[in-house]
Design a protein around this motif. Structure first.
Motif, short mmCIF file in Angstrom:
data_model
loop_
_atom_site.label_atom_id
_atom_site.label_comp_id
_atom_site.label_asym_id
_atom_site.label_seq_id
_atom_site.Cartn_x
_atom_site.Cartn_y
_atom_site.Cartn_z
N GLY A 40 0.98 -1.36 0.15
CA GLY A 40 -0.06 0.14 0.03
C GLY A 40 0.84 1.16 -0.11
N LYS A 43 3.47 1.86 -4.66
CA LYS A 43 4.58 1.68 -5.77
C LYS A 43 4.13 1.37 -7.11
CE LYS A 43 6.18 -1.96 -3.29
NZ LYS A 43 5.12 -1.75 -2.18
N THR A 44 2.91 0.56 -6.99
CA THR A 44 2.26 0.04 -8.31
C THR A 44 1.70 1.35 -8.94
OG1 THR A 44 1.90 -2.13 -7.35
CG2 THR A 44 0.66 -1.53 -9.07
N THR A 45 1.02 2.10 -7.94
CA THR A 45 0.55 3.42 -8.58
C THR A 45 1.36 4.24 -9.22
OG1 THR A 45 -1.05 3.57 -6.62
CG2 THR A 45 -0.90 5.42 -7.63
P1 ATP Z 1 1.75 -3.67 -2.88
O1 ATP Z 1 3.24 -3.73 -2.43
O2 ATP Z 1 0.81 -4.11 -1.85
O3 ATP Z 1 1.28 -3.85 -4.04
P2 ATP Z 1 1.92 -0.83 -3.29
O4 ATP Z 1 2.96 -0.12 -2.96
O5 ATP Z 1 1.87 -1.21 -4.92
O6 ATP Z 1 1.43 -2.11 -2.53
P3 ATP Z 1 -0.56 0.64 -4.41
O7 ATP Z 1 -0.93 -0.41 -4.81
O8 ATP Z 1 0.26 1.71 -5.19
O9 ATP Z 1 0.63 0.34 -3.30
O10 ATP Z 1 -1.58 1.47 -3.42
C1 ATP Z 1 -1.31 2.70 -3.01
C2 ATP Z 1 -2.70 3.02 -2.18
O11 ATP Z 1 -3.52 3.45 -3.23
C3 ATP Z 1 -3.37 1.96 -1.40
O12 ATP Z 1 -3.99 2.40 -0.15
C4 ATP Z 1 -4.36 1.54 -2.20
O13 ATP Z 1 -5.50 1.04 -1.57
C5 ATP Z 1 -4.72 2.71 -3.08
N1 ATP Z 1 -5.03 2.65 -4.40
C6 ATP Z 1 -4.61 1.92 -5.40
N2 ATP Z 1 -5.18 2.04 -6.43
C7 ATP Z 1 -6.47 2.49 -6.37
C8 ATP Z 1 -7.53 2.69 -7.08
N3 ATP Z 1 -7.57 2.43 -8.28
N4 ATP Z 1 -8.83 3.20 -6.43
C9 ATP Z 1 -8.49 3.53 -4.95
N5 ATP Z 1 -7.65 3.33 -4.27
C10 ATP Z 1 -6.50 2.90 -4.74
#
Ligand code: ATP
Length: 313
Positions: A40, A43-45
């Motif tokens: 969360g 990163k993926t965002t």
């Molecule tokens: P992980 O290691 O679990 O994959 P991450 O670092 O890739 O995590 P993200 O997937 O980028 O994290 O998510 C960052 C935050 O944004 C999280 O709180 C997630 O719930 C929120 N989030 C991501 N995509 C969306 C979306 N399409 N709509 C609403 N919230 C989102």
């Protein structure tokens, strides 16, 4: 030459939730750049923004030297590839059929040559006729990597490429990443495996909604932890204060066990020889003098506050 990726004050909000907040960093061409952070952390965002899949709420970026703007989406996508955590293959199609399908989708010129090159790059030429559904997870990941290599990307985004793989399959993926680096491909690697980042990456960024730090692991060690030397002697020193006090670059010392001493130092290259000479002059039986080692995991845990929920603004 322009940077492979340049990010400036990038933010992304989903409703009232802040997923990425005011993040800035640069990835050099040909670099393997590790992107670390807890679940969360955004990163993926960030990868989805840089891959032109979603728009940022604010901030600017360039990818493969091209400004990240809606009109430039197709040009950026031609120059990059993203391998998501699940490789996204058609399991009933063979390896070659999958790659033919995606080569067609990407409108590649000379698709046969590109497919042959991508299969050779991941050492799967002899498995081209096998159904993807019948392959092990590790081999499927390699097919996913072949798919990502079809358009000869300048920048390759790998999201958790070894997630769920056994150590042997993970090592194969590491070797492939090393090979791509040698060919000059810039790799943006998202991973939870800190040893993987330490082994593969030139630099790492540690992210938790905001960017906590970015740098080479040795730089981060120096930045996050004070430097230290650990001295072990066969018997306790009769007067350690006399031995250690006043030595160049030694800021202080404390006993660490019965015949061990932890020294806080400002410069290891100056302190270690001086400490060695002082111990010899004091006729101490030295067993070891070692710089204190901190792993990337230590740095990561130091910078990530486990009590702070990710995604809060
Ligand atoms: P992980 O290691 O679990 O994959 P991450 O670092 O890739 O995590 P993200 O997937 O980028 O994290 O998510 C960052 C935050 O944004 C999280 O709180 C997630 O719930 C929120 N989030 C991501 N995509 C969306 C979306 N399409 N709509 C609403 N919230 C989102």
């Amino acid at each position: 030459m322009s940077a492979a990726v340049q990010v400036s004050h990038l933010s992304k909000r989903f409703g009232d939730r802040s997923a990425v907040a005011d993040v800035s960093f640069t990835v050099d061409r040909g670099e393997v750049f590790g992107f670390l952070g807890p679940n969360g952390a955004g990163k993926t965002t960030t990868v989805r923004i840089l891959g032109t899949l979603i728009a940022p709420s604010s901030g600017t970026a360039s990818v493969a030297g091209i400004p990240l703007e809606p009109a430039n989406g197709p040009e950026i996508r031609r120059r990059i590839a993203i391998m998501p955590e699940a490789p996204g293959l058609y399991l009933r199609l063979s390896v070659a059929e999958n790659l033919e399908y995606f080569a067609g989708l990407y409108g590649l010129k000379r698709p046969r040559d590109r497919i042959a090159a991508a299969l050779a790059a991941v050492s799967l030429a002899d498995r081209a006729g096998e159904r993807c559904g019948a392959l092990s997870k590790g081999l499927r990941q390699r097919v996913g990597l072949a798919r990502a290599l079809l358009n000869e990307p300048e920048v390759l985004f790998l999201d958790e490429p070894t997630s769920g793989l056994d150590p042997v399959a993970a090592r194969d993926v590491h070797d492939l990443i090393d090979g791509l680096r040698r060919q000059g491909v810039t790799i943006f690697l998202t991973t939870h495996r800190l040893a993987e980042a330490e082994r593969l990456c030139d630099r790492v960024a540690i992210m938790q909604t905001t960017l906590r730090t970015v740098g080479r692991t040795d730089e981060l060690r120096d930045r996050v932890f004070s430097k230290a030397l650990t001295v072990t002697t066969a018997a306790p020193l009769p007067d350690p204060e006399r031995v250690f006090a006043g030595l160049p670059a030694v800021d202080g010392w404390r006993a660490d066990g019965t015949a061990g001493y932890a020294l806080a130092v400002s410069d290891l290259a100056v302190a270690a020889p001086a400490v060695t000479r002082a111990l010899v002059a004091a006729e101490a039986d030295v067993l070891s003098i070692t710089p204190a080692q901190h792993s990337l995991e230590d740095i990561y845990l130091q910078l990530i506050d486990n009590n702070e929920p990710a995604g809060r603004s």
